[in-house]
Design an enzyme around this catalytic site. Structure first.
Site, mmCIF file in Angstrom:
data_model
loop_
_atom_site.group_PDB
_atom_site.id
_atom_site.type_symbol
_atom_site.label_atom_id
_atom_site.label_comp_id
_atom_site.label_asym_id
_atom_site.label_seq_id
_atom_site.Cartn_x
_atom_site.Cartn_y
_atom_site.Cartn_z
ATOM 1 N N LYS A 1 8.550 -25.697 30.701
ATOM 2 C CA LYS A 1 7.183 -25.567 30.197
ATOM 3 C C LYS A 1 7.266 -25.878 28.708
ATOM 4 O O LYS A 1 7.958 -25.189 27.956
ATOM 5 C CB LYS A 1 6.627 -24.162 30.414
ATOM 6 C CG LYS A 1 5.235 -23.992 29.784
ATOM 7 C CD LYS A 1 4.682 -22.581 29.954
ATOM 8 C CE LYS A 1 3.333 -22.467 29.236
ATOM 9 N NZ LYS A 1 2.744 -21.096 29.362
ATOM 10 N N TYR B 1 11.262 -22.096 29.194
ATOM 11 C CA TYR B 1 9.978 -21.993 28.515
ATOM 12 C C TYR B 1 10.229 -22.330 27.054
ATOM 13 O O TYR B 1 10.808 -21.545 26.309
ATOM 14 C CB TYR B 1 9.403 -20.580 28.674
ATOM 15 C CG TYR B 1 8.036 -20.381 28.057
ATOM 16 C CD1 TYR B 1 7.255 -21.452 27.622
ATOM 17 C CD2 TYR B 1 7.512 -19.103 27.914
ATOM 18 C CE1 TYR B 1 6.009 -21.267 27.068
ATOM 19 C CE2 TYR B 1 6.260 -18.901 27.368
ATOM 20 C CZ TYR B 1 5.508 -19.983 26.944
ATOM 21 O OH TYR B 1 4.270 -19.788 26.393
#
Length: 305
Positions: A169, A140
């Site tokens: 992400k 992330y």
């Protein structure tokens, strides 16, 4: 990079909010949010992401939310669990719990925030965590909150050091970085859009899907946008992107998920608009501004749950 099926881990996978009731996590309401996402056509759910206020939750609460999510999803949609924190020990505990559940399809691990580690520290951090499990997992990447970037060379080193690494992400305005990752690591790298304003542009250059907070409020258009891109209908995808423009902006009129929770309560998607400190509910002024957004979107009197 771990080789995975081309149809696995893609599409709209919204990061669910955490409902509270009188200070406690409302697990029944959380199960209802999962059901809402399934019915509205989302391709998956992201559990314990930034939108869920994870820094205000205990390890036990985060693990219990994972259990509830898996049970509620019942194999109908992809379940991705965010297991990162600022602490390696806490991240290890969260990762072990999620990875042990057969109903969890993949993990998302945030770059450790506050510490601002060197790039070599990121490589070792993820190598140690990868050794704990055999689940597909993603970074992330959210430099605006974590205060650390994953440089391209670092991402390549992580890929080499971590057998089950599959993607990222990406919550940054650096669109060129996405093309660099796909070129330098693998064209099948799973890159999810983490900023609403880049939903269509990032998918157009190769992102596989969306992990957008606004999916808590409008799941269907996000799923439709992904499917339009996959079908090569870029005009249709762009139209959906523009349709979502004002709501995408409204989600960030205050710190996420403050506006989101107000609008979800307003539309009956969840029973209460409650936060844990240091976050607080929307002010009266913000409520009026958000009501106007919902009215223009034709959602003011719509019961969605």
């Amino acid at each position: 990079m771990l080789s995975i099926d081309k149809d696995f881990l893609k599409g709209s996978i919204p990061p669910l909010v955490t409902p509270f009731k009188e200070g406690a996590v409302d697990y029944d309401a959380y199960a209802g949010l999962v059901e809402f996402q399934v019915k509205e056509g989302s391709h998956g759910i992201l559990v314990n992401g930034t939108t869920s206020e994870p820094s205000s939750l205990t390890v036990d609460e985060r693990n219990r939310i994972v259990d509830v999510a898996v049970e509620a999803a019942a194999g109908r949609v992809t379940v991705v669990v965010a297991t990162g924190s600022q602490s390696l020990a806490e991240t290890e505990a969260l990762t072990r719990h999620a990875a042990a559940k057969s109903g969890v399809d993949a993990l998302l691990i945030v770059t450790p925030y506050y510490a601002r580690p060197p790039q070599r520290g990121l490589v070792e951090y993820y190598r140690v965590l990868n050794a704990l499990h055999d689940k597909p997992w993603m970074i992330y990447h959210i430099p605006g909150r974590a205060a650390v970037d994953v440089k391209l060379e670092t991402a390549k080193e992580i890929d080499r050091a971590c057998p089950t690494f599959v993607g990222m992400k990406h919550a940054s305005l650096d669109l060129g970085y996405v093309s660099d990752l796909l070129e330098e690591i693998d064209d099948d790298l799973r890159i999810f859009v983490g900023l609403e304003e880049l939903s269509f542009p990032m998918m157009a250059v190769g992102a596989c899907g969306l992990m957008n907070a606004v999916g808590n409020l409008r799941p269907r258009p996000l799923a439709d946008l992904c499917e339009a891109v996959w079908a090569g209908d870029l005009h249709g995808a762009r139209a959906l992107h523009r349709q979502l423009f004002e709501i995408n902006k409204a989600v960030f009129y205050d710190i996420n998920p403050i506006p989101m929770k107000y609008m979800m309560k307003r539309l009956g998607i969840m029973p209460a608009n409650e936060h844990r400190l240091p976050l607080m509910p929307a002010t009266a002024e913000l409520e009026k501004r958000l009501d106007a957004v919902l009215s223009r979107a034709g959602l003011s009197n719509v019961e969605l749950a």
